[in-house]
Design an enzyme around this catalytic site. Structure first.
Site, short mmCIF file in Angstrom:
data_model
loop_
_atom_site.label_atom_id
_atom_site.label_comp_id
_atom_site.label_asym_id
_atom_site.label_seq_id
_atom_site.Cartn_x
_atom_site.Cartn_y
_atom_site.Cartn_z
N GLU A 1 -2.61 1.31 4.30
CA GLU A 1 -3.52 2.16 3.34
C GLU A 1 -3.37 3.70 3.92
O GLU A 1 -3.49 4.54 3.01
CB GLU A 1 -4.82 1.50 3.57
CG GLU A 1 -5.19 0.38 3.00
CD GLU A 1 -5.12 -0.89 3.91
OE1 GLU A 1 -4.42 -0.82 4.97
OE2 GLU A 1 -5.63 -1.87 3.76
N TRP B 1 -6.13 -13.21 12.92
CA TRP B 1 -6.07 -11.75 12.91
C TRP B 1 -7.66 -11.22 13.15
O TRP B 1 -7.75 -10.12 13.97
CB TRP B 1 -5.87 -11.11 11.75
CG TRP B 1 -6.74 -11.63 10.42
CD1 TRP B 1 -6.66 -12.83 9.80
CD2 TRP B 1 -7.54 -10.68 9.93
NE1 TRP B 1 -7.62 -12.45 8.56
CE2 TRP B 1 -8.09 -11.34 8.91
CE3 TRP B 1 -7.89 -9.31 10.23
CZ2 TRP B 1 -9.02 -10.76 7.91
CZ3 TRP B 1 -8.93 -8.77 9.42
CH2 TRP B 1 -9.51 -9.35 8.36
N HIS C 1 -7.03 -10.22 -2.60
CA HIS C 1 -6.02 -9.16 -2.58
C HIS C 1 -5.13 -9.11 -3.85
O HIS C 1 -3.63 -8.94 -3.81
CB HIS C 1 -5.26 -9.26 -1.36
CG HIS C 1 -5.96 -8.63 -0.02
ND1 HIS C 1 -6.12 -7.36 0.36
CD2 HIS C 1 -6.67 -9.33 1.04
CE1 HIS C 1 -6.86 -7.34 1.58
NE2 HIS C 1 -7.25 -8.48 1.83
N ASP D 1 -6.73 -14.42 3.11
CA ASP D 1 -7.56 -13.39 3.81
C ASP D 1 -8.47 -12.90 2.59
O ASP D 1 -8.08 -12.48 1.66
CB ASP D 1 -7.15 -12.48 4.62
CG ASP D 1 -6.02 -11.37 3.98
OD1 ASP D 1 -5.36 -11.93 3.16
OD2 ASP D 1 -6.08 -10.23 4.17
N GLU D 2 -9.83 -12.67 3.17
CA GLU D 2 -10.65 -11.71 2.46
C GLU D 2 -10.82 -12.01 0.79
O GLU D 2 -10.99 -10.99 0.17
CB GLU D 2 -10.46 -10.25 2.60
CG GLU D 2 -10.31 -10.05 4.24
CD GLU D 2 -10.03 -8.46 4.47
OE1 GLU D 2 -10.57 -8.10 5.27
OE2 GLU D 2 -8.93 -7.88 3.86
N ASP E 1 -0.04 -6.93 -3.12
CA ASP E 1 -1.45 -6.63 -2.79
C ASP E 1 -1.88 -5.92 -3.94
O ASP E 1 -1.34 -5.37 -4.81
CB ASP E 1 -1.61 -5.92 -1.28
CG ASP E 1 -3.00 -6.31 -0.78
OD1 ASP E 1 -3.95 -6.14 -1.19
OD2 ASP E 1 -2.79 -6.81 0.40
N TYR F 1 -3.07 -4.51 15.69
CA TYR F 1 -2.87 -4.03 14.59
C TYR F 1 -2.34 -2.33 14.70
O TYR F 1 -2.82 -1.49 15.40
CB TYR F 1 -4.07 -3.79 13.92
CG TYR F 1 -4.46 -4.98 13.02
CD1 TYR F 1 -3.78 -6.09 13.42
CD2 TYR F 1 -5.19 -4.65 11.77
CE1 TYR F 1 -4.03 -7.38 12.10
CE2 TYR F 1 -5.54 -5.97 11.14
CZ TYR F 1 -4.70 -7.08 11.48
OH TYR F 1 -4.89 -8.32 10.32
N ARG G 1 0.70 -1.32 -0.07
CA ARG G 1 0.04 0.14 -0.05
C ARG G 1 0.63 1.52 -0.06
O ARG G 1 0.46 2.33 -0.56
CB ARG G 1 -0.77 0.16 1.18
CG ARG G 1 -2.11 -0.70 1.01
CD ARG G 1 -2.10 -2.16 0.69
NE ARG G 1 -3.31 -2.84 0.89
CZ ARG G 1 -3.68 -3.63 1.65
NH1 ARG G 1 -2.86 -3.74 2.81
NH2 ARG G 1 -4.82 -4.32 1.69
N TRP H 1 -0.47 -2.33 8.46
CA TRP H 1 -1.04 -2.05 7.19
C TRP H 1 -0.97 -0.94 6.85
O TRP H 1 -1.14 0.45 7.46
CB TRP H 1 -2.45 -2.65 7.14
CG TRP H 1 -2.65 -3.82 7.52
CD1 TRP H 1 -3.15 -4.43 8.86
CD2 TRP H 1 -2.20 -5.20 6.75
NE1 TRP H 1 -3.09 -5.98 8.71
CE2 TRP H 1 -2.72 -6.28 7.43
CE3 TRP H 1 -1.79 -5.30 5.35
CZ2 TRP H 1 -2.31 -7.78 7.25
CZ3 TRP H 1 -1.46 -6.43 4.95
CH2 TRP H 1 -1.99 -7.62 5.82
C1 ACM Z 1 -6.12 -8.70 7.41
O1 ACM Z 1 -5.99 -7.79 8.14
N1 ACM Z 1 -6.94 -8.60 6.47
C2 ACM Z 1 -5.05 -9.81 7.51
#
Ligand code: ACM
Ligand code: ZN
Length: 511
Positions: A433, A359, A233, A292-293, A156, A384, A127, A431
């Site tokens: 972003e 997580w 991602h 993930d996601e 990502d 986080y 990011r 992270w």
């Molecule tokens: C995550 O925070 N999507 C692993």
């Protein structure tokens, strides 16, 4: 006089038992002060694998033994005892912190070893791309804190950051975007650019740079675990190679799809090429493969995904994620590596060699360890470090709840529902972003990374927030002098200091 002697003796016993003593993060397992001080700070005798020390650590689990050390500071000189060079190195970081306090060293004996084997920090280089010098600088700080794993989130949607032979578009194009910040890029509709475009923001690491980083970290007894995200991602891969993306009956390639296409054999060819490169660069036993996601939105309409489902006899689209993750894990296992995945992989039917990174809270850790998986804990609630560290009105935009220093420090990884034998440790995640620059990243990392380090190393009974906060304040000063930008503990709000988490609700209720 007698009373004074008794109270001095009590103080001595207290100090020895509780380790209250010099400024050290993480707090050592045991600290025994002695009379006098040592002026001759450079007179260090290192003794590795002596029978006397071996006897003291013999009953410990292997991972503790490997990092254990005894540091003895006398007025005549300093002695380090350890079984391994890692133990010696950990002792030297203790000494470095003691020396940083200035003045003569207090005579003492420190006997020390870690609570958990995995004490990590994840940094998201997709990011925002922060570069080799930034990473080396954070490795230095991690080493000082006895952290031993740097997890690099290298790929990502917002940018691919590692060169891969045979797949040049990953680095010629989707490592570069129009939009310096993640949100500028998102608002503009996710445009990528050529590296030659003067507007382009981004970059990537060459194999040579990553090998240099691996060696730099190894010299500081830190392992680097690379992460290659899949199947979610991964929009940047579909943008780089639309022919690999899901394709519908009309022949339209879904090049903006979030997920890789598990129906296309080309996907696996690319993943293998990426993992070959990753395994060549990173000697780590563990390779993180995301998980993930995944949104799985394009899979139901994709002719290749549908064919795969039919061939495999699947009835639920989600089975495709398990198919991909298991196939990739098998490739890693063939090469003697183990997969780590975010806790979604609990639904993927992976082998028990896979490691669960919990997580979404700790339930993945509880379920995973009870099912026999090794687990690393990084619940967003506490670990986080991209979440706010103080009130929204005084902080740069961030995401999530308040993870103040106190709240982060208060995290106890083990719960009764976990099988402690399967808990490898914990890590903080950053992270990016909302974190466009290296300076901002440091501001979010420190001092909360100190809390992760102490939770990972020091015995739970040794933890004491008020004592820790003083030490954190002191260590922020040391880092500041070394050119790091840290959060200002002087300006921390009372609310954050109190350890309160849901500040949004509290502030809203006052309006
Ligand atoms: C995550 O925070 N999507 C692993
Ligand atoms: Zn597909």
């Amino acid at each position: 006089m007698r009373k004074l002697l008794i109270s001095l003796a009590c103080c001595f016993v207290f100090c020895a038992a509780n380790g209250a003593g010099p400024q050290l993060i993480p707090a050592p397992v045991s600290y025994t002060p002695m009379q006098g001080s040592c002026m001759n700070k450079n007179n260090v005798l290192v003794e590795v694998a002596l029978p006397g020390f071996l006897k003291d650590v013999l009953k410990m689990p292997m991972f503790m033994r490997e990092e254990a050390y005894r540091l003895t500071i006398k007025s005549s000189g300093i002695k380090i005892e350890a079984l391994t060079q890692t133990g010696v190195y950990r002792a030297k970081t203790t000494l470095e912190q003691l020396k940083a306090a200035g003045g003569p060293l207090p005579c003492c004996v420190i006997f020390d070893y870690p609570r958990f084997r995995h004490r990590g920090m994840m940094i998201d280089e997709s990011r925002s791309f922060k570069g080799l010098e930034f990473l080396k600088k954070q490795v230095d700080a991690m080493a000082l804190l006895k952290l031993n794993v740097l997890h690099l989130h290298l790929t990502d949607a917002a940018g691919w950051r590692i060169e891969v032979p045979g797949y040049p578009v990953l680095t010629d194009s989707v490592a570069w975007r129009i939009g310096k910040s993640y949100f500028d890029w998102e608002k503009a509709g996710y445009p990528f650019a050529s590296a030659r475009n003067p507007q382009a923001y981004g970059g990537y690491y060459t194999a040579g740079e990553l090998k240099e980083l691996v060696a730099y970290a190894k010299a500081r007894h830190i392992t680097i675990i690379p992460e290659i995200e899949m199947p979610g991602h991964s929009m940047e891969v579909n943008r780089a190679y639309p022919e690999l993306a899901c394709v519908d009956e009309s022949g339209r390639q879904h090049n903006f799809a979030w997920d890789l296409c598990p129906g296309n054999e080309g996907t696996f060819k690319l993943i293998k090429a990426v993992l070959d490169q990753v395994m060549d660069i990173f000697p780590s036993k563990f390779i993180h493969i995301g998980g993930d996601e995944a949104v799985m939105k394009d899979w139901p309409v994709c002719v290749n995904c549908r064919r795969r489902m039919q061939e495999e006899g699947y009835t639920d689209i989600r089975q495709l994620q398990g198919y991909l993750m298991r196939r990739v894990e098998a490739y890693l296992l063939e090469h003697g590596r183990r997969a780590i995945g975010w806790d979604e992989i609990l639904d993927s039917g992976m082998s028990k060699d896979a490691v669960i990174m919990s997580w979404r809270g700790i339930s993945g850790g509880e379920k995973g360890s009870a099912a026999g998986y090794d687990v690393i804990l990084s619940p967003s609630t506490h670990c986080y470090l991209n979440y706010y560290q103080d009130l929204i009105r005084k902080e740069p935009a961030a995401c999530g709840e308040l993870v103040s220093l106190r709240f982060c420090y208060g995290y106890e990884p083990l719960t009764p529902a976990m099988d402690a034998d399967h808990i490898l440790g914990l890590q903080g995640n950053l992270w990016c972003e909302y974190i466009p620059t290296p300076e901002h990243a440091e501001y979010m990392l420190y001092p909360r990374m100190f809390a992760i380090a102490e939770t990972g190393w020091s015995p739970a009974a040794r933890k004491d927030f008020f004592d820790f906060r003083n030490r954190a304040y002191w260590l922020c000063g040391i880092l500041h002098d070394r050119g790091y930008r840290t959060f200002d503990l002087d300006g921390e709000s009372e609310l954050a200091r109190s350890g309160y988490q849901r500040f949004e609700q509290l502030e809203a209720s006052k309006k």
